[in-house]
Design a protein around this motif. Sequence first.
Motif, short mmCIF file in Angstrom:
data_model
loop_
_atom_site.label_atom_id
_atom_site.label_comp_id
_atom_site.label_asym_id
_atom_site.label_seq_id
_atom_site.Cartn_x
_atom_site.Cartn_y
_atom_site.Cartn_z
N TYR A 1 0.84 -1.19 0.00
CA TYR A 1 0.00 0.00 0.00
C TYR A 1 0.88 1.24 0.00
O TYR A 1 1.81 1.36 0.79
N ARG A 6 -3.30 0.32 -3.41
CA ARG A 6 -2.70 -1.01 -3.39
C ARG A 6 -2.04 -1.33 -4.71
O ARG A 6 -2.62 -1.16 -5.78
N ALA A 55 3.41 -7.97 2.70
CA ALA A 55 2.93 -6.66 2.27
C ALA A 55 3.64 -5.54 3.03
O ALA A 55 4.00 -5.68 4.20
N ASN A 57 3.32 -1.30 3.86
CA ASN A 57 2.45 -0.12 3.85
C ASN A 57 3.36 1.11 3.86
O ASN A 57 4.04 1.38 4.85
#
Length: 267
Positions: A1, A6, A55, A57
């Motif tokens: 993100y 995204r 992932a 961010n």
Amino acid sequence: YNNGVRTLTPQSLHQDYVDILPNASMRMKFTDTLQLRLGYTFTRTKPDFGQLNPALNITTVVRNASQPLDPNNPFNVITANGSGGNPNLKPLTSHNYDASLEWYFSKTGMISGAVFYRDLFGFISNYTRFVQDPQYGFVQLSRPENAGEGRILGAEANFQSFLDFLPGDLKGFGVQGNVTYLDGTNRTPNFSQNSNSFTYGPFVPITGLSKWTYNASLFYERNGITSRLSYNRRSDFVNYYGTDINNKQTVNGTLPISRLDFSLSYD
């Protein structure tokens, strides 16, 4: 993100490991009230699922163009902040050695002492890094990483007994206390962006471990009443390690903590 947008970047990672986890224990009774326990175990603790999350961010730092930057503030060079997991984490492994001596001096009382040693590798903690990214610029990144080799040496003393020598309902009073000493260190990881690899620095205190912990309780259990007055104190400890703009290690810690609790119930 990236600022709430995204972007999917496929990754293909694989880990395969097989561990044999032996354990051995022995109890030696010198008398009906005095015994010695010895133990050895080898353990493996896998990372939490959230720690393996690949992932990231990333949030871009937005500055007011009408306000000049302070040239004495080194953090003005940061263009983005990031956080996430680490799919390359390895399990924490530990060889554990324990010995305890226990004396049951009455039906409701005991005194014990214990010593233990942990020979471990891969303790997982969060670390802060500064990396140069071709897309986001100079990024302050926080994520979990494996430390290198480490050890924990500890000792504990414990006492517990009802005061059953007292008359009548006073027999329901009891006391409990223990003290624990821990000396835990490990080698923190140092990341080199040029070689995209880790080296390990000198031994430093393990995060979350206090050298000294004390507990003392006065309790009452009789005639349906259960009450407890407890005091706890732990010495200072490290929360996490990081690096500053100049790639020097920083430490975030907590000062000593004391707590006093009281509970009362009736059935």
